[in-house]
Design a protein around this motif. Structure first.
Motif, PDB file in Angstrom:
ATOM      1  N   PRO A 109      33.308  33.610 104.323  1.00  0.00           N
ATOM      2  CA  PRO A 109      34.716  33.484 103.952  1.00  0.00           C
ATOM      3  C   PRO A 109      35.325  34.767 103.394  1.00  0.00           C
ATOM      4  O   PRO A 109      36.534  34.987 103.486  1.00  0.00           O
ATOM      5  N   ASN A 110      34.490  35.605 102.778  1.00  0.00           N
ATOM      6  CA  ASN A 110      34.913  36.924 102.301  1.00  0.00           C
ATOM      7  C   ASN A 110      36.063  36.878 101.300  1.00  0.00           C
ATOM      8  O   ASN A 110      36.850  37.835 101.187  1.00  0.00           O
ATOM      9  N   ASP A 111      36.175  35.770 100.585  1.00  0.00           N
ATOM     10  CA  ASP A 111      37.247  35.608  99.600  1.00  0.00           C
ATOM     11  C   ASP A 111      36.884  34.404  98.733  1.00  0.00           C
ATOM     12  O   ASP A 111      36.587  33.326  99.257  1.00  0.00           O
TER      13      ASP A 111
ATOM     14  N   ILE B 168      27.832  31.369 103.513  1.00  0.00           N
ATOM     15  CA  ILE B 168      27.394  32.370 102.548  1.00  0.00           C
ATOM     16  C   ILE B 168      28.620  32.715 101.719  1.00  0.00           C
ATOM     17  O   ILE B 168      29.624  33.184 102.254  1.00  0.00           O
ATOM     18  N   ALA B 169      28.572  32.457 100.433  1.00  0.00           N
ATOM     19  CA  ALA B 169      29.766  32.523  99.581  1.00  0.00           C
ATOM     20  C   ALA B 169      30.172  33.956  99.269  1.00  0.00           C
ATOM     21  O   ALA B 169      30.237  34.377  98.101  1.00  0.00           O
ATOM     22  N   THR B 170      30.496  34.730 100.304  1.00  0.00           N
ATOM     23  CA  THR B 170      30.957  36.101 100.107  1.00  0.00           C
ATOM     24  C   THR B 170      32.331  36.084  99.438  1.00  0.00           C
ATOM     25  O   THR B 170      33.234  35.378  99.861  1.00  0.00           O
ATOM     26  N   GLN B 171      32.465  36.875  98.391  1.00  0.00           N
ATOM     27  CA  GLN B 171      33.697  36.904  97.595  1.00  0.00           C
ATOM     28  C   GLN B 171      34.641  38.028  98.012  1.00  0.00           C
ATOM     29  O   GLN B 171      35.778  38.069  97.536  1.00  0.00           O
ATOM     30  N   ALA B 172      34.181  38.928  98.871  1.00  0.00           N
ATOM     31  CA  ALA B 172      34.994  40.090  99.236  1.00  0.00           C
ATOM     32  C   ALA B 172      34.674  40.520 100.664  1.00  0.00           C
ATOM     33  O   ALA B 172      33.583  40.243 101.186  1.00  0.00           O
TER      34      ALA B 172
END
Length: 546
Positions: A381-383, A408-412
């Protein structure tokens, strides 16, 4: 936050769509199992869930951008989000009901009580639902809506009634009406189930009752089936055969109001289950036809159709909700700019456009997962604000078909770049996910942006035009020189060590990226630097250290 005469505030609207989304998520499988009318394709619960979650996502995004969002803007955002995200026959009807409801709530009527406003809003929602359907049929969501609004209007006639009493009366009447639907529609009686769309509306009304009273509603009346015994999904006559092409066609349409009447007439001649909802030049069109081309051409004659979706019922019923011929592994990625999208596409990812102000809905992520044709899907998700939508989409896809999905809990964005760099389809799915997850977690990330308004941040107060440095999603630096802030963030990220710095230039950020890269090469010669053109808005610089 401002409170409207009906007692519905921006805060309570946000709570309602959140609770309704969670409730429909929990009831989705039950409602899908009830779905035998008008087509036994087992997706009514999913469609209603995706519709309300689109409204939830729109309101949540608007509040992130403007925490003090006024109630008028919140009402419009909810209605538009539901309209754009509406799926299937019941989902489109639900979006029209929500739009009509919030339109009445948004009107200022001097002297009107909260109960009157709430009841009249429900009445308008019911009228809109009947008006949206080409050929209304009783024993469906329409009947349940009518019972709810009639009870609401009757309750509002009592001087002491409040909005909370109206919602309680409406939800109770809806549950009773739902129990009667098998006696009104033979196909329901034959299957031994209540109407799926009506059950979904009861879930939504229960959520409204919960928000207004703080209490959970009572369970469904005795005799209302919860999870019915599934019917044999092997229609052998009519349009629902492998040889008889019967399709569901949906699209959004930009068109003048004057074109909708002729469009409805044209589509009514082509098929059934016709629903056209919307207004102010934006419409959501749903119809069941044999001639897909003619249905789309009718839309072209009326205006500009887009987001066209076509479902072949016979295949859907015979094979399950999603295609059975899945194979391989795909990565679904949310990209915040054209340059980032190109980087992800170069390594074979399925890209969804996203970024601040246009974060993807649960439905968009679900579409990407299910349409890529893979048996195994990894979602990046990258956010941080898109992680939950991705997880709901993943669960929905797994339950509905033979597909395995991991988020995969990608934050950025830079964490997504790090994760996909180590993606290896030749590994087992679990090994691939573990490696990508570990790499993403080890990528320390930061951003540079410019404040748009006065605010208090974790790093202190800021004024419009101040430069903000962000580390792991939290404001860490408030400054005036964008290069100084960029250097400060880089040094903080490198404070924990690292071998590779990744810099992604946003709109108008090329020079800043080049100067920041030169600084790293000069002051940290042992560290490699990679610079990319991301094209993201609002953030001239994205950075990570691995």
């Amino acid at each position: 936050m401002e409170t409207v005469p009906s007692g519905i505030s921006t805060e309570s609207l946000a709570r309602f769509v959140e609770i309704a989304t969670d409730a429909l998520s929990g009831a989705r499988e039950e409602i899908d199992a009830l779905n035998v009318y008008p087509v036994p394709d087992g997706d009514t619960g999913t469609n209603m869930f995706l519709t309300i979650s689109a409204a939830r996502d729109a309101v949540k995004e608007a509040l992130l951008q403007e925490p003090d969002l006024d109630r008028g803007a919140a009402l419009r955002t909810l209605a538009r989000g539901a309209l754009l995200g509406a799926r299937g026959n019941s989902g489109v009807i639900l979006s029209q009901m929500l739009g009509a409801f919030v339109a009445r709530v948004g009107e200022v009527t001097p002297g009107a009580t909260s109960a009157t406003v709430a009841a009249e809003a429900m009445q308008r929602a019911t009228d809109a639902s009947y008006g949206a359907v080409g050929k209304p049929v009783e024993g469906t969501i329409l009947t349940v809506a009518r019972a709810a609004s009639d009870a609401a209007m009757a309750c509002a006639e009592h001087d002491e009634s409040r909005a909370r009493d109206v919602f309680t009366a409406a939800a109770g009447a809806a549950r009773e009406a739902l129990a009667r639907t098998p006696s009104q529609l033979k196909v329901l009686a034959d299957a031994g189930v209540v109407d799926a769309g009506g059950r979904g509306l009861c879930v939504v009304l229960d959520a409204a009752e919960t928000v207004s009273t703080g209490r959970r509603p009572p369970p469904a009346p005795i005799g209302v089936p919860r999870i019915p015994v599934p019917m044999a999904a092997n229609p052998t006559d009519g349009d629902l055969t492998c040889d008889g092409p019967s399709y569901e066609v949906m699209y959004l349409l930009e068109a003048d109001d004057s074109q909708i009447g002729p469009l409805k007439s044209a589509l009514a001649d082509l098929g059934d289950s016709l629903v056209v909802v919307g207004g102010e030049r934006l419409w959501n069109v749903h119809v069941h036809v044999d001639d897909v081309g003619a249905a789309i051409e009718a839309g072209i004659e009326a205006g500009r159709p887009y987001r066209v979706r076509v479902t072949h019922f016979a295949e859907q019923i015979a094979e399950g909700r999603w295609p059975a011929t899945r194979s391989g592994r795909k990565v679904v990625v949310v990209a915040a700019g054209p340059g980032l999208a190109a980087l992800f596409e170069e390594v074979g990812a399925v890209v969804i456009e996203g970024g601040p102000g246009r974060r993807p809905s649960t439905g968009q992520i679900l579409d990407a997962i299910t349409s890529c044709g893979a048996a195994e899907v990894v979602v990046l998700p990258n956010d941080g604000d898109s992680v939950r939508a991705a997880e709901i989409a993943a669960r929905t896809a797994e339950v509905a078909g033979e597909i395995r999905v991991e988020v995969i809990a990608t934050q950025a964005q830079v964490q997504g770049l790090a994760a996909i760099a180590v993606h290896e389809p030749g590994r087992t799915f679990d090994q691939d996910v573990r490696e990508m997850t570990a790499t993403a977690r080890h990528a320390r990330h930061g951003e540079v942006t410019v404040a748009a308004k006065q605010a208090m941040t974790m790093a202190g107060p800021c004024e419009p035009g101040d430069v903000l440095g962000v580390i792991a999603g939290d404001f860490a630096v408030v400054g005036h020189d964008i290069r100084d802030v960029a250097v400060d963030i880089i040094e903080r990220l490198l404070g924990g060590g690292g071998e590779l710095v990744t810099i992604v230039a946003g709109v108008d950020g090329d020079d800043l990226a080049a100067r920041t890269a030169a600084y790293v090469e000069r002051t940290h010669p042992a560290v490699d630097v990679a610079v990319y053109q991301g094209g993201q808005e609002r953030y001239p610089l994205l950075m990570s250290v691995e």
